[in-house]
Scaffold this motif. Sequence first.
Motif, PDB file in Angstrom:
ATOM      1  N   GLY A  46     -12.319  64.120  10.634  1.00 43.24           N
ATOM      2  CA  GLY A  46     -13.395  64.586   9.766  1.00 43.24           C
ATOM      3  C   GLY A  46     -13.694  63.595   8.658  1.00 43.24           C
ATOM      4  O   GLY A  46     -14.862  63.308   8.367  1.00 43.24           O
ATOM      5  N   LEU A  47     -12.640  63.065   8.037  1.00 42.39           N
ATOM      6  CA  LEU A  47     -12.824  62.085   6.970  1.00 42.39           C
ATOM      7  C   LEU A  47     -13.497  60.825   7.507  1.00 42.39           C
ATOM      8  O   LEU A  47     -14.405  60.270   6.875  1.00 42.39           O
ATOM      9  CB  LEU A  47     -11.476  61.737   6.346  1.00 42.39           C
ATOM     10  N   THR A  48     -13.057  60.395   8.674  1.00 39.17           N
ATOM     11  CA  THR A  48     -13.645  59.200   9.284  1.00 39.17           C
ATOM     12  C   THR A  48     -15.119  59.401   9.570  1.00 39.17           C
ATOM     13  O   THR A  48     -15.956  58.559   9.240  1.00 39.17           O
ATOM     14  CB  THR A  48     -12.910  58.855  10.589  1.00 39.17           C
ATOM     15  N   ARG A  49     -15.465  60.536  10.156  1.00 37.01           N
ATOM     16  CA  ARG A  49     -16.869  60.808  10.485  1.00 37.01           C
ATOM     17  C   ARG A  49     -17.720  60.983   9.225  1.00 37.01           C
ATOM     18  O   ARG A  49     -18.890  60.633   9.212  1.00 37.01           O
ATOM     19  CB  ARG A  49     -16.972  62.052  11.382  1.00 37.01           C
ATOM     20  N   PHE A  50     -17.116  61.520   8.163  1.00 38.58           N
ATOM     21  CA  PHE A  50     -17.854  61.654   6.910  1.00 38.58           C
ATOM     22  C   PHE A  50     -18.347  60.288   6.455  1.00 38.58           C
ATOM     23  O   PHE A  50     -19.511  60.131   6.069  1.00 38.58           O
ATOM     24  CB  PHE A  50     -16.968  62.274   5.830  1.00 38.58           C
ATOM     25  N   PHE A  51     -17.458  59.295   6.491  1.00 34.69           N
ATOM     26  CA  PHE A  51     -17.849  57.964   6.024  1.00 34.69           C
ATOM     27  C   PHE A  51     -18.764  57.258   7.013  1.00 34.69           C
ATOM     28  O   PHE A  51     -19.715  56.598   6.611  1.00 34.69           O
ATOM     29  CB  PHE A  51     -16.599  57.119   5.732  1.00 34.69           C
ATOM     30  N   GLU A  52     -18.498  57.404   8.291  1.00 33.27           N
ATOM     31  CA  GLU A  52     -19.354  56.755   9.283  1.00 33.27           C
ATOM     32  C   GLU A  52     -20.793  57.269   9.204  1.00 33.27           C
ATOM     33  O   GLU A  52     -21.739  56.504   9.402  1.00 33.27           O
ATOM     34  CB  GLU A  52     -18.801  56.993  10.686  1.00 33.27           C
TER      35      GLU A  52
END
Length: 214
Positions: free
Chosen positions: A83-89
């Motif tokens: 989730g954190l990764t997709r938030f930034f991407e």
Amino acid sequence: MGRPAAFREPDVLTHAMMVFWQHGYTGTGVRDLEKATGLTASSLYNRFGSKQILFLAALDHYINKVVEHRIARYLRSDDPVTGLTRFFETTWDYIDDRRAPMACLLSNSALEFAGDRGPVQRHIRAGLSRLEDAFTDCLERACDQGALTAGSNTRFWAQHLLLCLQGLLVASTVAEDRLSLAQHTRSLLGALPWANDSWIKTQEITDGRTAHTG
């Protein structure tokens, strides 16, 4: 006379928000707001009192609708690492040849109102604080799941992510290619105190995603 039946405040705020987001507070004129909302200047002033009050309402609308939606979709997901990764991407993967990069209304406004100590800055700080709290909660869940090193200072790392997010958003308005933004994203997330191969596994998953996956 009563308010016209067509007046729906959420719609008005959405349209006003988009104009302020694209042009900034100073760059937005009354005619821009009239055109975007479909309301006359007198109707807008009768309801909101002033351009600044409308802007503050649009900022709150942005926080409650755009920021909160992204927090709920990504930072509160069952898998905090992904989730954190997709938030930034997804802060920059909307960029294409048809849409000018708009970054973030909070970040843009913070720059425009730098040094101001009035209500606009208070609203901006409230929005950024909501993001920081959401990052902290996400990182705490990552710790609970063993993805981050036990005892990590999640508040410190949340503040780190918030600062990095602002830089990434600014970079997204001038970056010549998406690859550089992807590299920056990996670098800033890779700095977190990962406890095991959680980050590597996440990268293996996200590498297989298409450029415009939401």
